[in-house]
Write an enzyme that holds these catalytic residues in place. Structure first.
Site, PDB file in Angstrom:
ATOM      1  N   PHE A 143       0.859  -1.185   0.000  1.00  0.00           N
ATOM      2  CA  PHE A 143       0.000   0.000   0.000  1.00  0.00           C
ATOM      3  C   PHE A 143       0.891   1.229   0.000  1.00  0.00           C
ATOM      4  CE2 PHE A 143      -4.636  -0.075   1.533  1.00  0.00           C
ATOM      5  CZ  PHE A 143      -4.940  -1.098   0.666  1.00  0.00           C
ATOM      6  N   GLN A 258      -9.486  13.878   3.132  1.00  0.00           N
ATOM      7  CA  GLN A 258      -8.665  13.236   2.101  1.00  0.00           C
ATOM      8  C   GLN A 258      -9.423  13.079   0.781  1.00  0.00           C
ATOM      9  OE1 GLN A 258      -7.423   8.926   2.379  1.00  0.00           O
ATOM     10  NE2 GLN A 258      -5.434   9.878   2.705  1.00  0.00           N
ATOM     11  N   HIS A 260      -9.312  11.517  -3.352  1.00  0.00           N
ATOM     12  CA  HIS A 260      -8.736  10.495  -4.215  1.00  0.00           C
ATOM     13  C   HIS A 260      -8.885  10.963  -5.654  1.00  0.00           C
ATOM     14  CE1 HIS A 260      -7.905   6.625  -6.016  1.00  0.00           C
ATOM     15  NE2 HIS A 260      -7.485   6.210  -4.850  1.00  0.00           N
ATOM     16  N   LEU A 270     -15.082   4.549  -6.102  1.00  0.00           N
ATOM     17  CA  LEU A 270     -13.624   4.591  -6.149  1.00  0.00           C
ATOM     18  C   LEU A 270     -13.041   3.633  -7.177  1.00  0.00           C
ATOM     19  CD1 LEU A 270     -11.136   5.678  -4.471  1.00  0.00           C
ATOM     20  CD2 LEU A 270     -11.206   3.480  -3.341  1.00  0.00           C
ATOM     21  N   GLU A 273      -6.025   3.010  -7.218  1.00  0.00           N
ATOM     22  CA  GLU A 273      -4.785   3.632  -7.656  1.00  0.00           C
ATOM     23  C   GLU A 273      -4.036   2.714  -8.623  1.00  0.00           C
ATOM     24  OE1 GLU A 273      -3.877   6.122  -4.807  1.00  0.00           O
ATOM     25  OE2 GLU A 273      -1.704   6.123  -4.955  1.00  0.00           O
ATOM     26  N   ARG A 304      -1.223  11.285  -4.470  1.00  0.00           N
ATOM     27  CA  ARG A 304      -2.666  11.483  -4.636  1.00  0.00           C
ATOM     28  C   ARG A 304      -3.077  12.944  -4.652  1.00  0.00           C
ATOM     29  NH1 ARG A 304      -5.982   7.263  -0.709  1.00  0.00           N
ATOM     30  NH2 ARG A 304      -5.213   5.388  -1.719  1.00  0.00           N
ATOM     31  N   HIS A 372     -12.702  11.369  -0.047  1.00  0.00           N
ATOM     32  CA  HIS A 372     -12.544   9.949   0.255  1.00  0.00           C
ATOM     33  C   HIS A 372     -12.586   9.593   1.739  1.00  0.00           C
ATOM     34  CE1 HIS A 372     -11.469   5.842  -0.312  1.00  0.00           C
ATOM     35  NE2 HIS A 372     -10.257   5.957   0.166  1.00  0.00           N
ATOM     36  N   ARG A 408      -4.507  10.071   6.458  1.00  0.00           N
ATOM     37  CA  ARG A 408      -4.466   8.681   6.921  1.00  0.00           C
ATOM     38  C   ARG A 408      -3.886   7.828   5.811  1.00  0.00           C
ATOM     39  NH1 ARG A 408      -8.343   4.336   4.711  1.00  0.00           N
ATOM     40  NH2 ARG A 408      -8.757   5.534   2.871  1.00  0.00           N
TER      41      ARG A 408
HETATM   42  C1  LIG Z   1     -14.509   3.226  -1.135  1.00  0.00           C
HETATM   43  C2  LIG Z   1     -13.741   3.126   0.138  1.00  0.00           C
HETATM   44  C3  LIG Z   1     -12.698   2.222   0.240  1.00  0.00           C
HETATM   45  C4  LIG Z   1     -11.991   2.110   1.422  1.00  0.00           C
HETATM   46  N1  LIG Z   1     -10.959   1.214   1.475  1.00  0.00           N
HETATM   47  C5  LIG Z   1     -10.263   1.087   2.626  1.00  0.00           C
HETATM   48  C6  LIG Z   1      -9.208   0.148   2.723  1.00  0.00           C
HETATM   49  O1  LIG Z   1      -8.916  -0.586   1.778  1.00  0.00           O
HETATM   50  N2  LIG Z   1      -8.559   0.040   3.881  1.00  0.00           N
HETATM   51  C7  LIG Z   1      -8.878   0.815   4.960  1.00  0.00           C
HETATM   52  O2  LIG Z   1      -8.258   0.648   5.985  1.00  0.00           O
HETATM   53  N3  LIG Z   1      -9.868   1.707   4.902  1.00  0.00           N
HETATM   54  C8  LIG Z   1     -10.571   1.871   3.763  1.00  0.00           C
HETATM   55  N4  LIG Z   1     -11.589   2.790   3.708  1.00  0.00           N
HETATM   56  C9  LIG Z   1     -11.980   3.497   4.912  1.00  0.00           C
HETATM   57  C10 LIG Z   1     -12.750   2.599   5.872  1.00  0.00           C
HETATM   58  O3  LIG Z   1     -13.566   1.710   5.140  1.00  0.00           O
HETATM   59  C11 LIG Z   1     -13.660   3.363   6.822  1.00  0.00           C
HETATM   60  O4  LIG Z   1     -12.952   4.376   7.383  1.00  0.00           O
HETATM   61  C12 LIG Z   1     -14.171   2.496   7.952  1.00  0.00           C
HETATM   62  O5  LIG Z   1     -14.739   1.332   7.466  1.00  0.00           O
HETATM   63  C13 LIG Z   1     -15.155   3.232   8.807  1.00  0.00           C
HETATM   64  O6  LIG Z   1     -15.758   2.331   9.724  1.00  0.00           O
HETATM   65  P1  LIG Z   1     -16.711   2.856  10.859  1.00  0.00           P
HETATM   66  O7  LIG Z   1     -17.100   1.677  11.661  1.00  0.00           O
HETATM   67  O8  LIG Z   1     -16.064   3.951  11.544  1.00  0.00           O
HETATM   68  O9  LIG Z   1     -17.944   3.458  10.093  1.00  0.00           O
HETATM   69  P2  LIG Z   1     -18.987   2.864   9.053  1.00  0.00           P
HETATM   70  O10 LIG Z   1     -18.607   1.527   8.590  1.00  0.00           O
HETATM   71  O11 LIG Z   1     -19.213   3.909   8.051  1.00  0.00           O
HETATM   72  O12 LIG Z   1     -20.271   2.670   9.919  1.00  0.00           O
HETATM   73  C14 LIG Z   1     -21.063   3.737  10.346  1.00  0.00           C
HETATM   74  C15 LIG Z   1     -22.293   3.171  11.010  1.00  0.00           C
HETATM   75  O13 LIG Z   1     -22.974   4.190  11.690  1.00  0.00           O
HETATM   76  C16 LIG Z   1     -24.348   4.123  11.404  1.00  0.00           C
HETATM   77  N5  LIG Z   1     -24.855   5.470  11.602  1.00  0.00           N
HETATM   78  C17 LIG Z   1     -24.444   6.612  11.030  1.00  0.00           C
HETATM   79  N6  LIG Z   1     -25.116   7.644  11.514  1.00  0.00           N
HETATM   80  C18 LIG Z   1     -25.978   7.159  12.432  1.00  0.00           C
HETATM   81  C19 LIG Z   1     -26.952   7.736  13.278  1.00  0.00           C
HETATM   82  N7  LIG Z   1     -27.164   9.039  13.300  1.00  0.00           N
HETATM   83  N8  LIG Z   1     -27.678   6.920  14.078  1.00  0.00           N
HETATM   84  C20 LIG Z   1     -27.480   5.593  14.076  1.00  0.00           C
HETATM   85  N9  LIG Z   1     -26.565   5.000  13.301  1.00  0.00           N
HETATM   86  C21 LIG Z   1     -25.824   5.780  12.495  1.00  0.00           C
HETATM   87  C22 LIG Z   1     -24.408   3.587  10.027  1.00  0.00           C
HETATM   88  O14 LIG Z   1     -25.637   2.966   9.793  1.00  0.00           O
HETATM   89  C23 LIG Z   1     -23.288   2.571  10.065  1.00  0.00           C
HETATM   90  O15 LIG Z   1     -23.755   1.371  10.610  1.00  0.00           O
HETATM   91  C24 LIG Z   1     -12.311   2.925   2.521  1.00  0.00           C
HETATM   92  C25 LIG Z   1     -13.347   3.828   2.437  1.00  0.00           C
HETATM   93  C26 LIG Z   1     -14.051   3.954   1.247  1.00  0.00           C
HETATM   94  C27 LIG Z   1     -15.113   4.979   1.156  1.00  0.00           C
END
Ligand SMILES: Cc1cc2nc3c(=O)[nH]c(=O)nc-3n(C[C@H](O)[C@H](O)[C@H](O)COP(=O)(O)OP(=O)(O)OC[C@H]3O[C@@H](n4cnc5c(N)ncnc54)[C@H](O)[C@@H]3O)c2cc1C
Ligand code: HEM
Ligand code: HEM
Ligand code: SF4
Ligand code: F3S
Ligand code: FES
Lengths: 647, 250, 250
Positions: A143, A258, A260, A270, A273, A304, A372, A408
């Site tokens: 990565f 961030q 992309h 997305l 890269e 990026r 992103h 990040r």
């Molecule tokens: C396209 C893409 C690719 C990525 N690829 C990578 C990667 O390869 N490696 C990496 O490390 N990271 C990657 N990331 C980043 C990473 O996926 C996220 O940062 C991470 O998964 C976030 O997890 P989380 O649990 O914080 O939030 P999320 O998984 O976004 O979960 C949020 C939760 O909160 C709930 N929620 C939101 N608001 C409310 C509310 N008001 N009331 C009740 N529930 C609510 C939603 O329903 C959901 O269940 C990527 C991100 C994207 C967009």
């Protein structure tokens, strides 16, 4: 129309990886846990991560000699020294455990194949002999921004596989999940959080949930950039917003966003890269390969942020292709050939096939730089407890725990969700005891009535104000144009002005539909002002920060300025207050002194004091900014100077 | 050719199923909307366009809009599809949209797949059954990469429910685990970390609500947007049932 | 008997499933053999009579009739378990199958080469399998009983047993119609049944589904064609084409 009161030991807002991992820890400790989520947990945006999850297991040849210290170094450098280094250290140490635990939960990690392997490295096929001894251990992939191959992955669906395994544990433990439920307001008394008001997205009903501990794990807020984001449509930042609305909890580093370079048009999905890594070109409207002149040396493979900046400039100069969804440029990978495109870049092939009906070996792909990741969020201490409001915690992308600083690294955020989820879960489990919730019913119903009155206000409006969707689109355009990849004081100021106007417009907007039930338009309207508030503090934070650090790039202040800006932006803004309140705290204790990141420009304005001087009053100053007592004192987890052997 | 920037400017007619159970005045009916087709238009884009410009009360579900979260299953011209990855350019001028059958209707095109899948996971106990607790200090247990890849293949299901909706058997037997449920069983049955015995699986699988509920309609396999090898899953489970019954006898 | 162990139930279910599929398989195999036997008419009446007499004299025909009748009933009973009991359910399956079958049949000029909209036919074929099964049940029972009487009694013709003259007489007298219907139904039902059986038990691991489908089609048309020719000969429309083998007609 409010429902009856619920109470629980631990309320987790968000069913993504961070929320669920935290819930598991608390439930395993015997607590009663309730998870709220906008969607069924497995549909959370964590499932979208494909690439991988960083952990320095060092299992394959290209990862040989890797260890938490190297991971720590990469993370701090990646953050452009904006990270809290103690948190980065804790993270690097525990990421290993997190990944192995996930294997125990059932994640089908891709494994090392002992013997001869053939990899694609920077477009070249390379043969590498993996040791038989390591056969069957978790494999790594490369990565950006890391010294070793470190990202653990499950084929092309890491986030999906991890989220499914973690949610399986949640079901196994019998944790209650209320999906299609939104937390719309925190219940608090100014010094302690007592749960949240929920709104059912099936019926539109509000009801209070009292809790001894409340965790915000609501993910990122990319949707303040409208459709110009790789984030899911549900990433609207409501967790951060309800924390901000309390007026006591600060959000940290909201300006750190961030981008992309290659989000697909029109949806923003997305494209990896790898397209450019394997030799893809970027073309403008005239099918001209502009990166060759602009960056003769690295061309499309510049970092990026640099690539994104040049792309944005092309589109501003009218060199973009106009569509009803705004301008875009072309990504050209046709010359890589059918075979390469359908095997090595299979995900790209699938996405272009499914979402624009094109064949990347024969057609150009419409792309543009796209928001992103949100580095900023609810500011918490190293245990994950929010500043100023006891009993409130945050984890994952919603939090500013702060291991990412101003940038990040790929793969670090999935790892963060699990590591932080474990840690916060543990803290919560230890703290969610010995409170009686009985006395808080009045507080709870008060907050519920307040939330209801907002909905009633919307439903009661009439006349011909703007539609909520128009306002959202205006906000998105402002954010993308004025608070995008490269920023100047002038444009940021314009952005601030526009957003303030829009914020005023929110109160004039009217609903077109008064349909009973969840009413999708009302549901969005209730979020709109919150999103605008996040957008505004992001923009004002960026305007105030007169330096360039990580993803925050000011063309008028191109240098990183450690003399004045080695700090974290904090913003507080109660719903009733007219103005947000900004303050700045030290980034945290410094172990690795600020220096060159190893890539990008080496020019910067140096720290004027010694590291020791900087460190001397970090704890005290952070406490002044609202940091609450941590389980271990500040600095206990730092392994002072350990990095010296590594560099 | 360089690229398609526009498609034939068509006027599309969307016939959409409408019913809001929360509204006592609402009755199930079809409503027609018209929309000009834009380049790369998907059902996701079209429905949002309709909601934002024509009828803000229209209910539907999208989250990732990238065919990875499984939120947006709906019947598009009689075929269960992910709305986000269905391009209008692949469809005739008249596009009929219905909610997925089998699942409980929430409103208009929105159905409750979440509850169905959670119950399915509970019923199949879709998690790793292991005696030993996790040891944070130990190196990970090894696994052959081919095994990992095989598990991943079945783990890819995004719980969109399209297969369930497409399956005639699942439409008439609500206790049937359904294609996605059988796939989940296979995913854990083949995982060496899961300590459930063949006999345990036998009971889950060998009945009319298990794999024998499948009458080989094959719609699931044709419809699955993730192209899961579902037919192989049933073969695997049937053979497993047979062999475990035979081995117990012997 | 108020407690049945789940294992017993699972085992019984497995047995049913195996018998239901197995009986279908045997019936299908029998039908091919049957076609070859009845096909002896292509060589003329002498060949047909010789074969019939031989099978009867060695007491092959009599037990076969009994066995097939039994298999026929068992299969019909077990297979009909899968037919939804309620009309509402059957209608639902039909609607769904029709929709899946129609989807993608309309020509869309702008459709990309990757359009996921391909008609899915197998679900509708299942419904036809049920329909043909019903017809087979009626006509087949009649036929087996008729032949049973042939084989066991002196009711028709001058001797106990199957005889070309009587056969052709009654076919020409009007039995050609039910036979033609039965023929089409049986060939269709059996070939699609075998295809389904093969995919259900996982032949897909060895042969691709398209390959199985092709084999099924070839068998269908071969036996259907053969059956038609046989029926035409029986009905006296065309002379036995292979008569030269035995040196002449009657
Ligand atoms: C396209 C893409 C690719 C990525 N690829 C990578 C990667 O390869 N490696 C990496 O490390 N990271 C990657 N990331 C980043 C990473 O996926 C996220 O940062 C991470 O998964 C976030 O997890 P989380 O649990 O914080 O939030 P999320 O998984 O976004 O979960 C949020 C939760 O909160 C709930 N929620 C939101 N608001 C409310 C509310 N008001 N009331 C009740 N529930 C609510 C939603 O329903 C959901 O269940 C990527 C991100 C994207 C967009
Ligand atoms: C000579 C006559 C028949 C032959 C050769 C035959 C053959 C077959 C075969 C090979 C199958 C596939 C079995 C499976 O997939 O498990 C099948 C299935 C079926 N048959 Fe028949 N069959 C015959 C008569 C009948 C009759 C009389 C009925 C009466 C209703 C019937 C109803 C069915 C049904 C409903 C199925 C589907 C069962 C399922 O999908 O599990 N068949 N048949
Ligand atoms: C039980 C044993 C059976 C015997 C001994 C038998 C024998 C015969 C005979 C002798 C004929 C010639 C016509 C006649 O004499 O009336 C015939 C034709 C036919 N039989 Fe059978 N049959 C048997 C079972 C079945 C079954 C189970 C089916 C299907 C359900 C079937 C379907 C047909 C058909 C379709 C024809 C017309 C021939 C053609 O056009 O090819 N038979 N059978
Ligand atoms: S098996 Fe396929 S169609 Fe069924 S739920 Fe999973 S992804 Fe969707
Ligand atoms: S559609 Fe249904 S009947 Fe079987 S093959 Fe698929 S589960
Ligand atoms: S919106 Fe996630 S699969 Fe369609």
């Amino acid at each position: 129309m409010s429902g009856s009161l619920l109470s629980t030991d631990v309320l987790v807002i968000g069913g993504g990886l961070a929320g669920e991992r935290c819930a598991i820890e608390a439930a395993a400790a015997g607590h009663n846990v309730l998870i709220l989520s906008l969607v069924p947990p497995r549909r959370s945006h964590s499932c979208a991560a494909q690439g991988g999850m960083q952990a320095s297991l060092g299992n394959c040849v290209k990862a040989d000699g890797d260890n938490p210290t190297l991971h720590f170094l990469d993370t701090v450098r990646g953050s452009d020294w904006g990270a809290d280094q103690e948190v980065a250290r804790i993270f690097a140490e525990e990421a290993q455990i997190a990944v192995r635990e996930l294997a125990h939960f059932g994640v089908p990690w891709t494994r090392v194949r002992g013997g001869k392997n053939s990899y694609f490295i920077k477009g070249e096929r390379v043969e590498i002999e993996e040791s038989i001894e390591n056969d069957g251990l978790i494999m790594h992939r490369d990565f950006g921004g890391t010294a070793k191959w470190r990202a653990c992955y499950a084929a092309a669906g890491t986030g999906h596989a991890v989220l499914y395994a973690v949610d399986s544990e949640v079901v196994r433990l019998g944790v209650e999940v209320r999906d299609r439920t939104e937390a719309v307001e925190l219940i608090h008394d100014g010094s302690r959080c007592w749960g949240a008001v929920a709104r059912c997205l099936r019926t539109g009903e509000h009801y209070p949930i009292l809790a001894k501990a409340t965790v915000i794990a609501t993910g990122g807020y990319g949707r303040i950039y409208g459709q110009f984001t790789t984030n899911a449509t549900i990433n609207e930042g409501m967790g951060a917003a309800i924390a901000l609305n309390t007026g006591v909890v600060p959000l940290g580093n909201m300006e750190a966003v961030q981008f992309h370079p290659t989000g697909l048009i029109p949806s923003g999905i997305l494209l990896t890269e790898g397209c450019r890594g394997d030799g893809g070109y970027l073309l403008n409207r005239d099918l001209h390969r502009f990166m060759v002149e602009l960056e003769p040396h690295k061309q499309e493979l510049a970092s990026r942020d640099v690539v994104s900046r040049h792309m944005a400039q092309q589109m501003r100069d009218g060199k973009g292709v106009e569509t009803p969804y705004g301008p875009h440029l072309w990504l050209d990978i046709r010359h890589l050939g059918e075979e390469h495109v359908t095997t090595k870049l299979r995900e790209v092939f699938d996405i272009t096939r499914d979402f624009v009906g094109l064949h990347p070996a024969h057609d150009l792909i419409p792309v543009r730089p796209t928001q992103h990741y949100s580095m900023g969020g609810v500011r918490v201490n190293k245990d994950g407890e929010a500043y100023n409001l006891a009993g409130l915690y945050a984890a994952g992308e919603a939090a500013c725990w702060d291991m990412h600083g101003f940038n990040r690294l790929g793969g670090n955020s999935l790892a963060e969700t699990i590591v932080a989820g474990r840690i916060v879960g543990r803290t919560v489990a230890a703290h969610a005891e010995g409170f009686s919730l009985d006395a808080k019913t009045g507080l709870a119903f008060g907050a519920t009535r307040h939330a209801e009155s907002r909905a009633e206000d919307w439903l009661g409006r009439s006349g011909d104000g703007p539609s909520v969707y128009e306002l959202r689109d205006a906000m998105a355009t402002t954010m993308m144009d004025k608070v995008g990849i490269f920023r100047t004081g002038e444009e940021l100021q314009e952005g601030v002005d526009e957003l303030r106007t829009l914020l005023g417009e929110c109160d004039r907007a009217v609903l077109r539909s008064k349909a009973p039930g969840m009413n999708p338009e009302l549901t969005f309207a209730l979020r709109l002002k919150n999103m605008m508030r996040l957008a505004l503090v992001t923009t004002e934070g960026a305007l105030a920060r007169t330096e360039s650090r990580g993803a925050h790039y000011r063309t008028d202040y191109p240098l990183r300025n450690d003399a004045e800006w080695l700090n974290r932006t904090l913003v507080r803004w109660s719903v009733d207050a007219p103005e947000p309140n900004y303050s700045y705290e030290p980034v945290g204790l410094i172990d690795l002194p600020p220096g060159h990141r190893g890539y990008g420009s080496d020019e910067r304005i140096e720290l004027t004091m010694s590291v020791e001087e900087y460190n001397a009053d970090v704890d005290e100053k952070q406490r002044e900014h609202g940091k609450l007592e941590t389980v271990d004192p500040i600095g206990t987890r730092i392994q002072w100077g350990a990095w010296e052997q590594a560099v | 050719m360089t690229a398609k920037t526009t498609q034939a400017g068509r006027r599309l007619r969307f016939e959409i199923f409408r019913y809001n159970p929360e509204d006592p005045e609402s009755t199930p009916h079809m409503q027609t909307f018209e929309l000009d087709e834009t380049p790369y238009m998907s059902i996701f884009i079209a429905l949002n366009e309709i909601r934002e410009k024509q009828d803000p009360s229209l209910q539907f579900d999208f989250a990732c809009r990238a065919a990875i979260c499984g939120s947006c299953g709906m019947m598009v011209n009689g075929r269960p599809s992910l709305g986000c990855r269905t391009l209008t350019s692949d469809l005739p001028d008249v596009i009929k949209l219905h909610p997925l059958p089998v699942f409980k209707l929430i409103g208009d095109l929105s159905v409750d797949t979440g509850t169905w899948f959670r119950e399915m996971v509970e019923k199949t106990e879709g998690w790793i059954h292991a005696q030993e607790a996790f040891d944070p200090d130990a190196q990970e247990t090894r696994m052959d990469d081919d095994t990992a890849a095989a598990i991943y293949e079945n783990d890819r299901c995004i719980e969109c429910g399209c297969c369930v909706a497409s399956c005639g058997a699942a439409n008439v037997n609500e206790d049937f685990l359904g294609p996605a449920g059988l796939n989940r069983v296979a995913r854990f049955a083949m995982d060496p970390r899961d300590e459930r015995s063949d006999a345990d699986w036998f009971e889950v699988v060998s009945n009319q609500d298990g794999v024998f509920g499948c009458i080989g309609l094959m719609a699931c396999h044709d419809i699955c947007p993730k192209e899961l090898p579902l037919l192989e899953v049933y073969g695997y489970l049937r053979r497993k049932a047979l062999s475990s019954a035979m081995s117990k006898r012997g | 008997m108020n407690t049945i162990s789940p294992t017993t139930t699972a085992k019984r279910q497995l047995t049913y499933e195996v018998i239901s599929g197995g009986s279908g398989l045997f019936l299908a195999l029998f039908m091919w053999g049957h076609m070859v036997l009845v096909g002896s008419i292509l060589t003329g009446e002498r060949g047909f009579n010789w074969l019939a007499t031989m099978l009867e004299d060695y007491y092959i025909a009599q037990p076969t009739v009994a066995a097939i009748l039994l298999l026929f009933v068992v299969h019909a009973v077990l297979a009909s378990r899968k037919i939804p009991a309620q009309l509402r359910e059957r209608r639902k399956m039909l609607e769904l199958s029709k929709g899946l079958n129609r989807s993608g049949r309309e020509k869309v000029p702008s459709a990309s080469q990757f359009s996921p909209f391909h008609p899915h036919t197998e679900s509708l074929l299942w419904i036809w399998q049920v329909r043909t099964g019903m017809i087979i049940l009626v006509l087949g029972s009649f036929h087996i009983i008729l032949l049973g009487m042939d084989v066991l009694t002196e009711l028709f013709g001058t001797r106990v047993g199957i005889e070309a003259v009587t056969t052709m007489e009654r076919v020409q007298a009007g039995l050609w119609l039910p036979y033609a219907i039965l023929l089409v139904c049986v060939e269709f039902h059996a070939s699609i049944g075998l295809y389904r059986l093969a995919t259900k038990w996982g032949a897909g691991a060895m042969l691709s589904r398209t390959a199985i489908h092709h084999i099924e089609r070839v068998l269908l048309w071969f036996f259907l064609g053969l059956g038609v020719v046989v029926l035409l000969v029986l009905a006296g429309v065309i002379p036995p084409p292979l008569a030269f083998l035995l040196g002449g007609g009657s």
